[in-house]
Design a protein around this motif. Structure first.
Motif, PDB file in Angstrom:
ATOM      1  N   THR A  48     -11.325 -15.945  31.586  1.00  0.00           N
ATOM      2  CA  THR A  48      -9.999 -15.375  31.816  1.00  0.00           C
ATOM      3  C   THR A  48     -10.017 -13.860  31.772  1.00  0.00           C
ATOM      4  O   THR A  48     -10.700 -13.253  30.952  1.00  0.00           O
ATOM      5  CB  THR A  48      -8.989 -15.902  30.769  1.00  0.00           C
ATOM      6  OG1 THR A  48      -7.670 -15.510  31.161  1.00  0.00           O
ATOM      7  CG2 THR A  48      -9.271 -15.383  29.378  1.00  0.00           C
ATOM      8  N   GLY A  50      -7.075 -10.499  31.995  1.00  0.00           N
ATOM      9  CA  GLY A  50      -5.698 -10.294  31.553  1.00  0.00           C
ATOM     10  C   GLY A  50      -5.563  -9.605  30.209  1.00  0.00           C
ATOM     11  O   GLY A  50      -4.444  -9.330  29.765  1.00  0.00           O
ATOM     12  N   ALA A  51      -6.683  -9.329  29.540  1.00  0.00           N
ATOM     13  CA  ALA A  51      -6.587  -8.726  28.208  1.00  0.00           C
ATOM     14  C   ALA A  51      -5.975  -7.326  28.282  1.00  0.00           C
ATOM     15  O   ALA A  51      -5.098  -6.978  27.487  1.00  0.00           O
ATOM     16  CB  ALA A  51      -7.971  -8.667  27.566  1.00  0.00           C
ATOM     17  N   ALA A  53      -4.112  -5.983  30.732  1.00  0.00           N
ATOM     18  CA  ALA A  53      -2.715  -6.065  31.179  1.00  0.00           C
ATOM     19  C   ALA A  53      -1.805  -6.562  30.059  1.00  0.00           C
ATOM     20  O   ALA A  53      -0.734  -6.006  29.814  1.00  0.00           O
ATOM     21  CB  ALA A  53      -2.621  -6.972  32.399  1.00  0.00           C
ATOM     22  N   ASN A 135     -14.266 -13.906  28.138  1.00  0.00           N
ATOM     23  CA  ASN A 135     -13.827 -12.673  28.797  1.00  0.00           C
ATOM     24  C   ASN A 135     -14.904 -11.627  28.539  1.00  0.00           C
ATOM     25  O   ASN A 135     -15.781 -11.813  27.677  1.00  0.00           O
ATOM     26  CB  ASN A 135     -12.473 -12.204  28.241  1.00  0.00           C
ATOM     27  CG  ASN A 135     -11.793 -11.131  29.121  1.00  0.00           C
ATOM     28  OD1 ASN A 135     -12.343 -10.681  30.144  1.00  0.00           O
ATOM     29  ND2 ASN A 135     -10.601 -10.722  28.726  1.00  0.00           N
ATOM     30  N   ASP A 149     -14.471  -6.347  36.522  1.00  0.00           N
ATOM     31  CA  ASP A 149     -13.790  -7.576  36.930  1.00  0.00           C
ATOM     32  C   ASP A 149     -14.603  -8.728  36.357  1.00  0.00           C
ATOM     33  O   ASP A 149     -15.746  -8.561  35.979  1.00  0.00           O
ATOM     34  CB  ASP A 149     -13.697  -7.684  38.454  1.00  0.00           C
ATOM     35  CG  ASP A 149     -15.059  -7.924  39.070  1.00  0.00           C
ATOM     36  OD1 ASP A 149     -15.547  -9.066  39.003  1.00  0.00           O
ATOM     37  OD2 ASP A 149     -15.653  -6.969  39.602  1.00  0.00           O
ATOM     38  N   GLY A 211      -5.164  -6.379  38.751  1.00  0.00           N
ATOM     39  CA  GLY A 211      -6.440  -7.091  38.734  1.00  0.00           C
ATOM     40  C   GLY A 211      -7.441  -6.114  39.310  1.00  0.00           C
ATOM     41  O   GLY A 211      -7.055  -5.107  39.890  1.00  0.00           O
ATOM     42  N   SER A 212      -8.728  -6.377  39.161  1.00  0.00           N
ATOM     43  CA  SER A 212      -9.634  -5.363  39.685  1.00  0.00           C
ATOM     44  C   SER A 212     -10.606  -5.905  40.717  1.00  0.00           C
ATOM     45  O   SER A 212     -11.266  -5.137  41.394  1.00  0.00           O
ATOM     46  CB  SER A 212     -10.386  -4.699  38.534  1.00  0.00           C
ATOM     47  OG  SER A 212     -10.889  -5.684  37.688  1.00  0.00           O
TER      48      SER A 212
HETATM   49  N1  GLU Z   1     -11.781  -8.007  31.234  1.00  0.00           N
HETATM   50  C1  GLU Z   1     -10.633  -7.458  31.926  1.00  0.00           C
HETATM   51  C2  GLU Z   1      -9.366  -7.949  31.257  1.00  0.00           C
HETATM   52  O1  GLU Z   1      -9.370  -8.987  30.632  1.00  0.00           O
HETATM   53  C3  GLU Z   1     -10.669  -7.885  33.360  1.00  0.00           C
HETATM   54  C4  GLU Z   1      -9.764  -7.110  34.236  1.00  0.00           C
HETATM   55  C5  GLU Z   1      -9.541  -7.762  35.597  1.00  0.00           C
HETATM   56  O2  GLU Z   1     -10.502  -8.092  36.299  1.00  0.00           O
HETATM   57  O3  GLU Z   1      -8.406  -7.980  35.950  1.00  0.00           O
HETATM   58  O4  GLU Z   1      -8.362  -7.292  31.324  1.00  0.00           O
END
Ligand code: GLU
Length: 367
Positions: A48, A50-51, A53, A135, A149, A211-212
Motif C-alpha cells: 500500500t 498513501g502514507a 498523503a 510499504n 513509488d 500518487g507518484s
Molecule cells: N511510500 C509512499 C507513500 O506511502 C508512496 C507514494 C506513492 O507512490 O504514492 O506515501
C-alpha cells in the motif's frame, strides 16, 4: 485449495482524496476482496501507498499546503503510515484476518543478507496466516535511492515471495491504446505478451502529484515481474471483484502482462531492477560481444566512465552508440577506473584488478 501467493498493490490516488483523507470504503473493499481470495486458499500480500498523503491532513498540510521538501514529507509519512495501518487492521479484523506491517527500503533488496532475511520474515508471516501490509519505509529511506513509488517494490516483493500473480490496482481500467483525455476511441489492451517501446510510449510520464507512479512505473514493475516469471494484471481499483477476477485470469479485468517462462535468478533480478545505477561505463564493441557471450568486463574494454561510483555499486554498461545494454556491480571506484581505462591486463599497475564487472554480477537488460 492452493497455497499460491498473490501480491496486490494499491496507490495513493485510490485510497486517499485530494486532501489526503483516507477513503475507508476503498480500503474496506480491498480487504473484503483479499478475504475472498484468502478463502480460496491463497496467500495475499498487500502493498500500500498513501502514507505521505494520509499524514498531511493530520498535520494541517493537506491540499495546497503540501510541503515539497523531502525531509518534511518523510516525517509526515510516519504519521500517515500508522493511520493507514489502523484502518487496514480494523478492516481485516472484520474478516477475522490479522494484518502485520512490513516496511522495506531498496537496501533490503541490494544487500543479499537483508534480502534473505526479508524473504524469511515474509514467508513466516504468510505461514502464520497474517496478511502482510508492505510499504516503503519512507521515514528513513535514503532520499537519493528510494523508490518513491511502490510499483517496482511490489514487483520485487512478488519475486521475494514467489508469487503466482502481481495485481497493480489503479484509477484506470488498465493500459489503454491512447490517452482517453485526448482520444475518445481509446480502448483497453487486454493482454501484453512482452512489453515493448510502443507500450512504454503509450504509458507516458509520471502520474498525479499525489500518487507518484503513473502507468510508466506500472509497466516497469510488470517487466520486473515478468522477468521473475510472475504475471501481472493492471486493473481498476474500483471494479467490483477485481482481485478475484485478476487472480482467476478473467478476460478484460484489466491488462494482463504475461510472466516469462525462463525466470532470471533473483540475484540478477535485483542487480537489473532493484537499484538505480550510480554511473555509466562505455565499452567497445569487442567487450560488448564478449559480455553477451557471458564473459566478464575487463579494464581493456572500457572506453569512458561517467558518474561517481564506489566498488560494489551498480553501473550501467553502454555501447559506443550510447545504448545501455547491461547492468552490473562494478569492482573499481570511478576515479581509479578512469586512470586505467583501456589498459591491457599486462599493463595494469600491480594489484589493480583486471575485471571491472564480473559475469556473475552482470545482467543483460531486457529491451
Ligand atoms: N511510500 C509512499 C507513500 O506511502 C508512496 C507514494 C506513492 O507512490 O504514492 O506515501
Amino acid at each position: 485449495m492452493s497455497d499460491s501467493t498473490v501480491v496486490v498493490k494499491i496507490g495513493t490516488s485510490s485510497i486517499t482524496d485530494a486532501e489526503g483523507v483516507i477513503n475507508r470504503d476503498v480500503i474496506a473493499k480491498l480487504c473484503r476482496e483479499v478475504a475472498a481470495v484468502r478463502a480460496q486458499g491463497r496467500r495475499v500480500v498487500v502493498v500500500t501507498s498513501g502514507a505521505i498523503a494520509a499524514g498531511l491532513p493530520e498535520l494541517g498540510l493537506g491540499g495546497e499546503h503540501r510541503p515539497s521538501d523531502a525531509i518534511t514529507l518523510q516525517a509526515v509519512a510516519t504519521v500517515g503510515q500508522s493511520a493507514l495501518m489502523e484502518v487496514y487492521r480494523a478492516a481485516f479484523a472484520s474478516h477475522d484476518l490479522v494484518a502485520g506491517q512490513v516496511l522495506l527500503v531498496p537496501q533490503d533488496f541490494i544487500a543479499r543478507s537483508q534480502y534473505l532475511h526479508a524473504r524469511q520474515t515474509l514467508g513466516r508471516l504468510l505461514e502464520l496466516g497474517v496478511v502482510p501490509i508492505v510499504n516503503e519505509n519512507d521515514a528513513i529511506a535514503d532520499d537519493e535511492i528510494r523508490w518513491g513509488d511502490n510499483d517496482r517494490m511490489a514487483a520485487l516483493v512478488a519475486n521475494l515471495v514467489d508469487a503466482e500473480r502481481l495485481v497493480l490496482l489503479t484509477d484506470t481500467p488498465g493500459v489503454l491504446t491512447a490517452d482517453p483525455r485526448v482520444d475518445s476511441s481509446a480502448s483497453l489492451i487486454e493482454e501484453i505478451v512482452e512489453i515493448d517501446h510502443q507500450h512504454e510510449a503509450l504509458a507516458g510520464g509520471a502520474g498525479s502529484v499525489r500518487g507518484s507512479g503513473g502507468m510508466a512505473s506500472k509497466l516497469t514493475a510488470a517487466k520486473i515481474a515478468a522477468w521473475s516469471g510472475v504475471s501481472t494484471v493492471i486493473a481498476d481499483a474500483e471494479r467490483v471483484g477485481v482481485l478475484a477476477d485478476a487472480v482467476a485470469g478473467v478476460a478484460g479485468v484489466g491488462t494482463l502482462i504475461r510472466g516469462r517462462d525462463a525466470r532470471i535468478p533473483a540475484r540478477k533480478l535485483w542487480i537489473a531492477f532493484a537499484v538505480v545505477a550510480r554511473g555509466q561505463i562505455t565499452v567497445d564493441a569487442g567487450a560488448r560481444a564478449a559480455l553477451e557471450r557471458g564473459k566478464s568486463l575487463l579494464v581493456a574494454g572500457v572506453r569512458a566512465i561517467d558518474g561517481a561510483f564506489d566498488p560494489g555499486e551498480p553501473v550501467e554498461l553502454i555501447d559506443t552508440d550510447g545504448v545501455a545494454f547491461a547492468k552490473g556491480l562494478v569492482r573499481h571506484a570511478a576515479g581509479e577506473l578512469q586512470a586505467i581505462a583501456g589498459l591491457r591486463s599486462d599493463d595494469l599497475p600491480p594489484g589493480a584488478p583486471h575485471i571491472v564487472v564480473h559475469a556473475d554480477d552482470l545482467v543483460t537488460l531486457p529491451g
